[in-house]
Design an enzyme around this catalytic site. Structure first.
Site, PDB file in Angstrom:
ATOM      1  N   GLY A   1       0.836  -1.196   0.000  1.00 26.23           N
ATOM      2  CA  GLY A   1       0.000   0.000   0.000  1.00 26.23           C
ATOM      3  C   GLY A   1       0.868   1.241   0.000  1.00 26.23           C
TER       4      GLY A   1
ATOM      5  N   GLN B   1      -2.708  -7.145  11.351  1.00 26.85           N
ATOM      6  CA  GLN B   1      -1.384  -7.698  11.645  1.00 26.85           C
ATOM      7  C   GLN B   1      -1.406  -8.939  12.539  1.00 26.85           C
ATOM      8  OE1 GLN B   1       1.495  -4.755  12.885  1.00 26.85           O
ATOM      9  NE2 GLN B   1       1.002  -3.392  11.177  1.00 26.85           N
TER      10      GLN B   1
ATOM     11  N   HIS C   1       5.004   1.034  12.766  1.00 24.87           N
ATOM     12  CA  HIS C   1       4.165   1.581  13.838  1.00 24.87           C
ATOM     13  C   HIS C   1       4.278   0.623  15.015  1.00 24.87           C
ATOM     14  CE1 HIS C   1       1.105   3.531  16.058  1.00 24.87           C
ATOM     15  NE2 HIS C   1       0.047   2.906  15.580  1.00 24.87           N
TER      16      HIS C   1
ATOM     17  N   GLY D   1       3.367   7.363   2.427  1.00 19.03           N
ATOM     18  CA  GLY D   1       4.226   6.638   1.508  1.00 19.03           C
ATOM     19  C   GLY D   1       4.538   7.367   0.217  1.00 19.03           C
TER      20      GLY D   1
ATOM     21  N   ASP E   1       1.726   8.636  18.763  1.00 20.21           N
ATOM     22  CA  ASP E   1       1.041   8.582  17.467  1.00 20.21           C
ATOM     23  C   ASP E   1      -0.471   8.502  17.659  1.00 20.21           C
ATOM     24  OD1 ASP E   1       1.441   8.074  14.405  1.00 20.21           O
ATOM     25  OD2 ASP E   1       0.014   6.550  15.042  1.00 20.21           O
TER      26      ASP E   1
ATOM     27  N   GLU F   1      -3.316  11.523  16.762  1.00 18.89           N
ATOM     28  CA  GLU F   1      -4.455  11.271  15.879  1.00 18.89           C
ATOM     29  C   GLU F   1      -5.781  11.601  16.566  1.00 18.89           C
ATOM     30  OE1 GLU F   1      -2.324   7.488  13.576  1.00 18.89           O
ATOM     31  OE2 GLU F   1      -3.819   7.156  15.151  1.00 18.89           O
TER      32      GLU F   1
ATOM     33  N   GLU G   1     -14.803  29.664   6.224  1.00 18.03           N
ATOM     34  CA  GLU G   1     -14.069  30.154   7.388  1.00 18.03           C
ATOM     35  C   GLU G   1     -13.607  29.049   8.334  1.00 18.03           C
ATOM     36  OE1 GLU G   1     -12.937  33.122   7.691  1.00 18.03           O
ATOM     37  OE2 GLU G   1     -13.951  33.774   5.865  1.00 18.03           O
TER      38      GLU G   1
END
Length: 343
Positions: free
Chosen positions: A25, A85, A107, A133, A190, A194, A226
Site C-alpha cells: 500500500g 497484523q 508503527h 508513503g 502517534d 491522531e 471560514e
C-alpha cells in the site's frame, strides 16, 4: 534526542540479507521501491488474489504469497493495517519466520500493546517515516528523504540497531535524519496525536465552528470557507514555519484573536479530556477497544462514520469544491495513500 544520518549507518549490515515487505500500500510500495533502488535484495509478500500483486510486479519486484515471502527472508517488514497484523502474523508469518530473523514495523501498535508477541530469539525493530508513503517515495526519487523514527524492541543478535539504521538509510531517512525513540513512545504519541489533535480534535473543532456560525444565522457557505476551507492555509504555514512563523504571516487582527481567544476554546476542559485520552492509550484500553471493534466487523465505526458523512458541512463542501477546478485536477492525479491498498 539522538539524530543520525547516512554517515552514521552501516549500510553493509543488510548485505546478504533478503528483505520481505509485507503489504504494497502507501508505505509498502515506498519501502520496497526505495530499498530496491538502494541496491538491497527486496521481495514483496501479499495474500493470494491481492489487487496489489500486479502493481508490485509491474514495478519490477518479485511477489510471493506472504508465507513464502517470510520463509525465504531475513528481514520481514510488516506494512499492513494494524487490525490485520495479529491474524496475518499468526497464520502466515510466525510459522515461517526464521529463528534469528529481524521482524520490523512502521508503527509500534502491535508490539507495544502485545497484539503480536514474537519469540525471544527474534530481533524486533521499528522504522517509521514521518510522512505518507507517496511522500517517502517522491522525496527519495528527488534525491531527498523523509525523517524516520528508529526503535529496537528485541536484540538477541546484537546488531538489530545496525540493521534498523541500514534499513532507514535505504528508504532515504538518513539523508535528512533518523531519530531514535522506543516502541512505547512512538505508539502512544502517534495514537494521541491522531485522537486529540490531528484527526479527532481537528474534525470536531471544524464541525463545532461551522455549527456555531450556521446556528447564528450565517450562510453555510461562509461557515464552510471560514471553518474548513481555510484550515489548509494555516496548516501549510505552521507546517513550513511553525506556530510563531505562521503568526508572522497573518494579519495583526488574526494574531491577536489567536493569542487571546484560542485558549478560551481549547481550555482546561479540553486539556483534561486530552489527559483522559492519553490515559486510555497508555493503559491499553483504546488498543483493546479497537481490536474488539475490528473483530465485530467495525459496527460502531461504520455507523458513526455514516452519520457524520451526512453532516451538512459535507454537502455544502461538495458543492463548493465543485466550483474549484484546481481541486478536481488534484483529485484526478492523486496517489492512493491508504495502507489498506496492499492488504
Amino acid at each position: 534526542m539522538n539524530v543520525l544520518h547516512d554517515n552514521d549507518c552501516r549500510t553493509e549490515a543488510l548485505n546478504g540479507k533478503r528483505i520481505a515487505i509485507i503489504g504494497f500500500g502507501s508505505q509498502g510500495h515506498a519501502h520496497a521501491l526505495n530499498l530496491h533502488d538502494s541496491g538491497h535484495d527486496v521481495i514483496v509478500g501479499l495474500r493470494e488474489g491481492s489487487a496489489s500483486w500486479a502493481r508490485a510486479e509491474d514495478a519490477g519486484l518479485q511477489v510471493f504469497p506472504t508465507a513464502k515471502a517470510v520463509a525465504q527472508s531475513d528481514v520481514v517488514m510488516i506494512l499492513i493495517p494494524d487490525e490485520l497484523q495479529p491474524e496475518t502474523y499468526k497464520k502466515d508469518i510466525a510459522p515461517n519466520l526464521k529463528s534469528d530473523a529481524y521482524l520490523a514495523f512502521a508503527h509500534g501498535f502491535a508490539i507495544h500493546f502485545k497484539k503480536i508477541v514474537a519469540p525471544e530469539g527474534v530481533n524486533i525493530f521499528l522504522v517509521a517515516p514521518k510522512g505518507p508513503g507517496h511522500l517517502v517515495r517522491r522525496e527519495y526519487v528527488a534525491g531527498n528523504g523523509v525523517p524516520c523514527l528508529l526503535a529496537v524492541q528485541q536484540d538477541p543478535s546484537g546488531d538489530t540497531r545496525d540493521i534498523g539504521l541500514a534499513y532507514a538509510s535505504g528508504i532515504g531517512g538518513g539523508r535528512v535524519g533518523i531519530i531514535e525513540t522506543s516502541f512505547r513512545e512512538e505508539a502512544e504519541t502517534d495514537l494521541f496525536g491522531e485522537q486529540a489533535v490531528l484527526c479527532g480534535g481537528l474534525t470536531e473543532l471544524i464541525r463545532a465552528g461551522y455549527e456555531t456560525l450556521v446556528a447564528a444565522g450565517y450562510a453555510p457557505e461562509m461557515a464552510y470557507f471560514e471553518c474548513l476551507h481555510e484550515v489548509k492555509l494555516i496548516v501549510d504555514l505552521i507546517y513550513e514555519h511553525g506556530i510563531t512563523g505562521m503568526r508572522s504571516s497573518i494579519s495583526n487582527t488574526a494574531e491577536y484573536g489567536d493569542i487571546t481567544r484560542g485558549p478560551r476554546v481549547v481550555g482546561s476542559q479540553a486539556r483534561e479530556a486530552m489527559k483522559q485520552l492519553l490515559g486510555e492509550i497508555q493503559s491499553g484500553k483504546f488498543a483493546d477497544e479497537w481490536m474488539a471493534e475490528c473483530a465485530a466487523g467495525k459496527p460502531n465505526m461504520k455507523k458513526r462514520a455514516a452519520e457524520q458523512s451526512e453532516h451538512e458541512i459535507e454537502h455544502v463542501g461538495r458543492r463548493l469544491r465543485s466550483l474549484m477546478p484546481w481541486l478536481q485536477r488534484k483529485q484526478k492525479d492523486a496517489v492512493p495513500v491508504s495502507d489498506a491498498v496492499g492488504v
